[in-house]
Design a protein around this motif. Sequence first.
Motif, PDB file in Angstrom:
ATOM      1  N   SER A   1     105.675  49.592 132.493  1.00 34.11           N
ATOM      2  CA  SER A   1     105.038  49.665 131.177  1.00 34.11           C
ATOM      3  C   SER A   1     105.988  50.253 130.140  1.00 34.11           C
TER       4      SER A   1
ATOM      5  N   GLY B   1     103.242  49.667 136.878  1.00 31.75           N
ATOM      6  CA  GLY B   1     103.278  51.116 136.922  1.00 31.75           C
ATOM      7  C   GLY B   1     103.820  51.697 135.631  1.00 31.75           C
TER       8      GLY B   1
ATOM      9  N   TYR C   1      98.566  48.634 127.380  1.00 23.43           N
ATOM     10  CA  TYR C   1      98.757  49.439 128.583  1.00 23.43           C
ATOM     11  C   TYR C   1      97.640  49.183 129.591  1.00 23.43           C
ATOM     12  N   GLU C   2      96.426  49.013 129.087  1.00 28.18           N
ATOM     13  CA  GLU C   2      95.298  48.754 129.988  1.00 28.18           C
ATOM     14  C   GLU C   2      95.465  47.412 130.696  1.00 28.18           C
TER      15      GLU C   2
ATOM     16  N   TYR D   1      98.146  47.785 133.285  1.00 20.87           N
ATOM     17  CA  TYR D   1      97.660  48.544 134.440  1.00 20.87           C
ATOM     18  C   TYR D   1      96.802  47.662 135.353  1.00 20.87           C
TER      19      TYR D   1
END
Length: 213
Positions: free
Chosen positions: A122, A118, A109-110, A113
């Motif tokens: 994700s 967005g 997720y990092e 991002y």
Amino acid sequence: LLAYVFGLFLAMLLKRDIKGRGIYRTLVLLPWVVAPSIAAINWLWLLNDQIGFINNVLQKIGLISKPILFIAEPKIAQITVIFTSVWRSFPFMLIVVLAGLQSIPKDLYESAYIDGAGFWKSFFHITMPMIRGVSTVCIILQLIWTFNNFENIYLLTNGGPNDATYTLPILTYFTAFFRSKIGYASAIATLMLVVLLVISLIYLKIQKNRENG
């Protein structure tokens, strides 16, 4: 499918670091642990058209002018049975999906991002693919349990009104014990067994592919 969507939504919420998360996780399990007979009795009281809590509240706040016949109207009875089934089964979906969500590395997720992805990107490109295996397993298991669902429908509607909520388990029960057609009821039960065997084989195949993959 409705139970899965609702369970996924709550799992996404309960995965977050919110205050009282442990209490919320305990509360959402209540529908799963309450005995079916107790749950059905409470739903019959809540949905009663004369003294039911839901009808009384809806009338007092002005949303309806007359009581809704949750059990007596065929179309509404079908929706009622579906709703109560979803209420009872979504905790299982939530538990399984939440376990899958917690196994996803945060680094993914990092990275997404940082690359400008967005929430929705994700969700569809990381979350759903990563929980595809557990989602498939819990949906198939829930399909088997729903196919065999007897007590919820029988206690709420007895298969009525006008056979609107008749399912194969209800049909088998009435055919065997009320119409005394044991042979016919056995044929229905055998057909159910064949269908469930096919579904179980699909489940085992998916499990095997997961282990080999």
